[in-house]
Design an enzyme around this catalytic site. Structure first.
Site, PDB file in Angstrom:
ATOM      1  N   ARG A 163       1.219  -1.717  -0.171  1.00 15.81           N
ATOM      2  CA  ARG A 163       0.083  -0.115   0.197  1.00 15.81           C
ATOM      3  C   ARG A 163       0.971   1.946  -0.008  1.00 15.81           C
ATOM      4  O   ARG A 163       0.519   2.436   0.348  1.00 15.81           O
ATOM      5  CB  ARG A 163      -0.420  -0.099   1.116  1.00 15.81           C
ATOM      6  CG  ARG A 163      -2.371  -1.055   1.072  1.00 15.81           C
ATOM      7  CD  ARG A 163      -3.379  -0.985   0.170  1.00 15.81           C
ATOM      8  NE  ARG A 163      -4.388  -1.890   0.420  1.00 15.81           N
ATOM      9  CZ  ARG A 163      -3.902  -3.269  -0.309  1.00 15.81           C
ATOM     10  NH1 ARG A 163      -3.279  -3.883  -1.095  1.00 15.81           N
ATOM     11  NH2 ARG A 163      -4.800  -4.098  -0.325  1.00 15.81           N
ATOM     12  N   SER A 233     -10.589  -1.140   2.688  1.00 16.16           N
ATOM     13  CA  SER A 233     -10.193  -0.969   4.239  1.00 16.16           C
ATOM     14  C   SER A 233     -10.180   0.504   4.651  1.00 16.16           C
ATOM     15  O   SER A 233      -9.494   0.963   4.451  1.00 16.16           O
ATOM     16  CB  SER A 233      -9.338  -1.683   4.336  1.00 16.16           C
ATOM     17  OG  SER A 233      -9.395  -3.914   4.068  1.00 16.16           O
ATOM     18  N   GLU A 328      -5.353   3.460   5.918  1.00 18.36           N
ATOM     19  CA  GLU A 328      -5.347   3.725   4.664  1.00 18.36           C
ATOM     20  C   GLU A 328      -5.937   4.575   3.912  1.00 18.36           C
ATOM     21  O   GLU A 328      -5.255   5.095   2.749  1.00 18.36           O
ATOM     22  CB  GLU A 328      -5.682   2.028   4.083  1.00 18.36           C
ATOM     23  CG  GLU A 328      -5.189   2.147   2.633  1.00 18.36           C
ATOM     24  CD  GLU A 328      -5.942   0.668   1.955  1.00 18.36           C
ATOM     25  OE1 GLU A 328      -5.724  -0.972   2.244  1.00 18.36           O
ATOM     26  OE2 GLU A 328      -6.687   0.759   0.956  1.00 18.36           O
TER      27      GLU A 328
HETATM   28  P1  FAD Z   1      -9.142   8.078  -5.005  1.00 18.76           P
HETATM   29  O1  FAD Z   1     -10.151   7.950  -4.070  1.00 18.76           O
HETATM   30  O2  FAD Z   1      -9.377   9.315  -5.393  1.00 18.76           O
HETATM   31  O3  FAD Z   1      -7.587   9.015  -4.303  1.00 18.76           O
HETATM   32  C1  FAD Z   1      -6.375   8.421  -3.697  1.00 18.76           C
HETATM   33  C2  FAD Z   1      -5.172   9.285  -3.550  1.00 18.76           C
HETATM   34  O4  FAD Z   1      -4.635   9.352  -4.508  1.00 18.76           O
HETATM   35  C3  FAD Z   1      -6.254  10.542  -3.119  1.00 18.76           C
HETATM   36  O5  FAD Z   1      -4.238  11.089  -2.587  1.00 18.76           O
HETATM   37  C4  FAD Z   1      -5.908  11.316  -4.844  1.00 18.76           C
HETATM   38  O6  FAD Z   1      -5.601  13.070  -4.151  1.00 18.76           O
HETATM   39  C5  FAD Z   1      -4.410  10.509  -5.791  1.00 18.76           C
HETATM   40  N1  FAD Z   1      -4.997  10.455  -6.552  1.00 18.76           N
HETATM   41  C6  FAD Z   1      -5.776   9.928  -7.302  1.00 18.76           C
HETATM   42  N2  FAD Z   1      -5.983   9.951  -8.853  1.00 18.76           N
HETATM   43  C7  FAD Z   1      -3.943  10.525  -8.707  1.00 18.76           C
HETATM   44  C8  FAD Z   1      -3.165  10.673 -10.020  1.00 18.76           C
HETATM   45  N3  FAD Z   1      -4.007  10.370 -11.290  1.00 18.76           N
HETATM   46  N4  FAD Z   1      -2.416  11.113  -9.494  1.00 18.76           N
HETATM   47  C9  FAD Z   1      -1.888  11.301  -8.405  1.00 18.76           C
HETATM   48  N5  FAD Z   1      -2.650  10.837  -7.203  1.00 18.76           N
HETATM   49  C10 FAD Z   1      -3.471  10.756  -7.365  1.00 18.76           C
HETATM   50  N6  FAD Z   1      -7.509  -0.991  -2.323  1.00 18.76           N
HETATM   51  C11 FAD Z   1      -6.309  -2.140  -2.302  1.00 18.76           C
HETATM   52  O7  FAD Z   1      -5.615  -1.805  -3.003  1.00 18.76           O
HETATM   53  N7  FAD Z   1      -7.281  -3.233  -2.844  1.00 18.76           N
HETATM   54  C12 FAD Z   1      -8.323  -3.734  -2.834  1.00 18.76           C
HETATM   55  O8  FAD Z   1      -9.155  -4.828  -2.546  1.00 18.76           O
HETATM   56  C13 FAD Z   1      -9.553  -2.895  -2.322  1.00 18.76           C
HETATM   57  N8  FAD Z   1     -10.555  -2.514  -2.180  1.00 18.76           N
HETATM   58  C14 FAD Z   1     -11.414  -1.469  -1.724  1.00 18.76           C
HETATM   59  C15 FAD Z   1     -12.548  -2.247  -2.241  1.00 18.76           C
HETATM   60  C16 FAD Z   1     -13.565  -1.125  -1.752  1.00 18.76           C
HETATM   61  C17 FAD Z   1     -15.283  -1.070  -1.641  1.00 18.76           C
HETATM   62  C18 FAD Z   1     -13.465   0.072  -1.949  1.00 18.76           C
HETATM   63  C19 FAD Z   1     -14.556   1.340  -1.480  1.00 18.76           C
HETATM   64  C20 FAD Z   1     -11.541   0.628  -2.163  1.00 18.76           C
HETATM   65  C21 FAD Z   1     -11.165  -0.687  -2.232  1.00 18.76           C
HETATM   66  N9  FAD Z   1      -9.542  -0.580  -2.597  1.00 18.76           N
HETATM   67  C22 FAD Z   1      -9.034  -1.289  -2.385  1.00 18.76           C
HETATM   68  C23 FAD Z   1      -9.490   1.052  -2.450  1.00 18.76           C
HETATM   69  C24 FAD Z   1      -9.286   1.768  -3.859  1.00 18.76           C
HETATM   70  O9  FAD Z   1      -9.888   0.986  -4.745  1.00 18.76           O
HETATM   71  C25 FAD Z   1      -7.932   1.672  -4.532  1.00 18.76           C
HETATM   72  O10 FAD Z   1      -7.314   2.821  -3.863  1.00 18.76           O
HETATM   73  C26 FAD Z   1      -7.767   3.603  -5.395  1.00 18.76           C
HETATM   74  O11 FAD Z   1      -6.899   2.832  -6.288  1.00 18.76           O
HETATM   75  C27 FAD Z   1      -8.245   3.991  -5.221  1.00 18.76           C
HETATM   76  O12 FAD Z   1      -8.678   4.646  -6.665  1.00 18.76           O
HETATM   77  P2  FAD Z   1      -9.370   5.760  -6.526  1.00 18.76           P
HETATM   78  O13 FAD Z   1      -9.484   6.479  -8.227  1.00 18.76           O
HETATM   79  O14 FAD Z   1     -11.044   6.232  -6.444  1.00 18.76           O
HETATM   80  O15 FAD Z   1      -8.780   7.430  -6.142  1.00 18.76           O
HETATM   81  N1  EPU Z   2     -11.200 -11.302   9.517  1.00 17.52           N
HETATM   82  C1  EPU Z   2     -11.422 -11.506  10.762  1.00 17.52           C
HETATM   83  N2  EPU Z   2     -12.919 -10.552  11.198  1.00 17.52           N
HETATM   84  C2  EPU Z   2     -13.495  -9.427   9.847  1.00 17.52           C
HETATM   85  C3  EPU Z   2     -12.489  -9.444   8.848  1.00 17.52           C
HETATM   86  C4  EPU Z   2     -11.635 -10.421   8.445  1.00 17.52           C
HETATM   87  O1  EPU Z   2     -10.984 -12.313  11.760  1.00 17.52           O
HETATM   88  O2  EPU Z   2     -14.404  -9.179  10.100  1.00 17.52           O
HETATM   89  C5  EPU Z   2      -9.863 -12.080   9.128  1.00 17.52           C
HETATM   90  C6  EPU Z   2      -9.746 -13.321   8.311  1.00 17.52           C
HETATM   91  O3  EPU Z   2     -10.830 -14.319   8.070  1.00 17.52           O
HETATM   92  C7  EPU Z   2      -8.549 -13.334   7.877  1.00 17.52           C
HETATM   93  C8  EPU Z   2      -8.058 -12.327   7.665  1.00 17.52           C
HETATM   94  O4  EPU Z   2      -8.857 -11.183   8.542  1.00 17.52           O
HETATM   95  O5  EPU Z   2      -8.608 -14.482   8.151  1.00 17.52           O
HETATM   96  C9  EPU Z   2      -7.079 -11.768   6.459  1.00 17.52           C
HETATM   97  O6  EPU Z   2      -9.201 -10.978   6.072  1.00 17.52           O
HETATM   98  P1  EPU Z   2      -9.332 -11.088   4.817  1.00 17.52           P
HETATM   99  O7  EPU Z   2      -8.950 -12.294   3.623  1.00 17.52           O
HETATM  100  O8  EPU Z   2     -11.033 -10.628   4.237  1.00 17.52           O
HETATM  101  O9  EPU Z   2      -8.474  -9.466   3.899  1.00 17.52           O
HETATM  102  P2  EPU Z   2      -8.010  -8.493   4.814  1.00 17.52           P
HETATM  103  O10 EPU Z   2      -6.662  -8.096   5.452  1.00 17.52           O
HETATM  104  O11 EPU Z   2      -9.369  -7.812   4.928  1.00 17.52           O
HETATM  105  C10 EPU Z   2      -6.803  -7.102   2.750  1.00 17.52           C
HETATM  106  C11 EPU Z   2      -6.841  -5.757   2.056  1.00 17.52           C
HETATM  107  C12 EPU Z   2      -7.953  -5.722   1.251  1.00 17.52           C
HETATM  108  C13 EPU Z   2      -8.034  -7.255   0.247  1.00 17.52           C
HETATM  109  C14 EPU Z   2      -7.845  -8.508   0.513  1.00 17.52           C
HETATM  110  C15 EPU Z   2      -7.750  -9.475  -0.478  1.00 17.52           C
HETATM  111  C16 EPU Z   2      -5.633  -4.466   3.001  1.00 17.52           C
HETATM  112  C17 EPU Z   2      -5.372  -3.296   4.191  1.00 17.52           C
HETATM  113  N3  EPU Z   2      -6.228  -5.349   2.933  1.00 17.52           N
HETATM  114  O12 EPU Z   2      -8.061  -6.984   3.558  1.00 17.52           O
HETATM  115  O13 EPU Z   2      -8.154  -4.608   0.027  1.00 17.52           O
HETATM  116  O14 EPU Z   2      -9.079  -7.318  -0.758  1.00 17.52           O
HETATM  117  O15 EPU Z   2      -7.172  -8.683   1.625  1.00 17.52           O
HETATM  118  O16 EPU Z   2      -6.158  -9.530  -0.465  1.00 17.52           O
HETATM  119  O17 EPU Z   2      -4.503  -5.460   2.467  1.00 17.52           O
HETATM  120  C18 EPU Z   2      -8.370  -2.599   0.734  1.00 17.52           C
HETATM  121  O18 EPU Z   2      -7.407  -2.194   0.295  1.00 17.52           O
HETATM  122  O19 EPU Z   2      -9.566  -1.218   0.088  1.00 17.52           O
HETATM  123  C19 EPU Z   2      -9.017  -3.771   0.820  1.00 17.52           C
HETATM  124  C20 EPU Z   2      -9.770  -4.099   0.840  1.00 17.52           C
END
Ligand code: FAD
Ligand code: EPU
Length: 348
Positions: A163, A233, A328
């Protein structure tokens, strides 16, 4: 370039909170971006680039110019087994993953359904289900906000980590990502080591099947921001020392840890869950009842509701496990980026 004054940011970020901003610009070309930074009336105003707003929390009305990245376009080239994609920063990431599959290009399926723009993917090195952006990245191009020139960085120069990347450090506030270059292989090399994918390994015989499973898991665990506001997250998974991990494991044998740079990564969701906080609510903000690492806007939450809940969670985890959580989600006050700790140190 589309410009509007006094805009409610609610549709421009996935927490869905009412927050005004002074100026909102939709930029669809590099020239638009340059005009924003050269605009005489906006020289002294704070500026912030946004993609889909899926990783941000506005803690106050934003007194400046919000620029929405709408740079579109993508191209494919190939060299033997290697496939190269050049994707403009404003392209939608989940659509890109699906489009690549329809073109018969594997390699993005583990990163399905991550909301956001392609140009935001490098910033926190998006990751899920065993794959991170860095694994498929060839280069990142950005507009240097001092020279207004386009600069290309190799994957190594992006300093990707968990991240993390150079865009959160040396290039913070100095760069707008305009396009990304991806290097994929026409020969599918699946990554199936992450828990739920590993269990189904034998059945996952095509990129489409991995894509479908990842989408199913995500839909079952994570709230859809179009229905319930959230930013994924809320906290990062903390990395603790081996010694600290051994001590916690002795007390909590079901705590799992994974090797990470600098120590052992543990699940913040597990820590929050075991504090009994699933479903805990302050104002309109709630710890998601199915995934404790996500804060959801269940009832017209204000930014303060989210902040109070985040502060409460952070302290509950610190008190019970002695582990410090770092958010995050990126926080922005009236003019610049801020942090939970700064907001609360100013309050008390
Ligand atoms: P924004 O929220 O619009 O911006 C994020 C940051 O980046 C801000 O600081 C902004 O100023 C900056 N920024 C945006 N665009 C640019 C650019 N072109 N140049 C320079 N800076 C810029 N993240 C994960 O890593 N893994 C996941 O599994 C994951 N799951 C998610 C699930 C959900 C339901 C949600 C809501 C979010 C999740 N995220 C996850 C977080 C998010 O999807 C990522 O961080 C994504 O890359 C954000 O993209 P955005 O365009 O919405 O960025
Ligand atoms: N867990 C619990 N209780 C909960 C949630 C999770 O016990 O309420 C336990 C799960 O059972 C599992 C562990 O925590 O053993 C990890 O959970 P999960 O696999 O759901 O992943 P996570 O660590 O919660 C991370 C990323 C996600 C990404 C998933 C899958 C971060 C901060 N988050 O979540 O990214 O999608 O793994 O790879 O690293 C994001 O960054 O926004 C995001 C959603």
């Amino acid at each position: 370039m589309n410009v509007n004054n006094n805009v409610n940011l609610k549709p421009f970020h996935t927490f869905g909170i009412d927050v005004p901003c002074d100026v909102l610009v939709e930029a669809s070309s590099i020239d638009d971006l340059i005009s924003v930074y050269r605009h005489p009336d906006w020289q002294d105003l704070p500026k912030l680039i946004l993609g889909k707003g899926s990783n941000v929390l506005f803690t106050e009305p934003f007194h400046g110019v919000i620029v929405i990245n709408q740079l579109l376009g993508k191209s494919i080239s190939a060299d033997g087994e290697d496939i190269y994609l050049k994707v403009s920063g404003g392209e939608d990431w989940p659509n890109l993953v699906e489009w690549a599959l329809t073109q018969g290009i594997p390699g993005l399926e583990n990163l399905a359904l991550i909301p956001g723009c392609a140009g935001s993917a490098p910033i926190q090195n998006i990751g899920a289900y065993g794959v991170e952006f860095k694994d498929i990245c060839e280069y990142v191009e950005y507009l240097d906000l001092e020279s207004l020139d386009i600069v290309r960085l190799s994957t190594q120069e992006c300093q990707f980590g968990y991240r993390d990347s150079i865009f959160k450090h040396d290039l913070l506030g100095k760069a707008i990502i305009t396009s990304i270059g991806l290097k994929l292989s026409s020969q599918w090399k699946p990554t199936l080591n992450y828990g739920p994918l590993n269990t189904e390994k034998e059945l996952l015989t095509s990129p489409q099947l991995v894509f479908d499973l990842v989408c199913d898991i995500r839909r079952s665990k994570l709230p859809d921001p179009n229905v319930t506001g959230n930013a994924g997250s809320f906290f990062k998974n903390p990395v603790i020392t081996h010694e600290n991990y051994r001590q916690l494991q002795a007390l909590y044998p079901d705590l799992n840890g994974y090797k990470a740079d600098g120590g052992v990564k543990i699940a913040a969701g597990w820590l929050i869950d075991r504090c009994g906080l699933k479903g805990y609510q302050i104002g309109g903000a709630q710890v998601h009842p199915q995934q404790a690492l996500v804060i959801v806007n269940v009832d017209n939450a204000t930014s303060n509701d989210v902040l109070d809940l985040a502060w409460f969670i952070k302290h509950a985890v610190q008190d019970k496990y002695g582990v410090e959580l770092e958010h995050e989600v990126r926080f922005f006050n009236d003019k610049q980026e801020t942090r939970l700790e700064n907001i609360f140190s100013e309050r008390f």
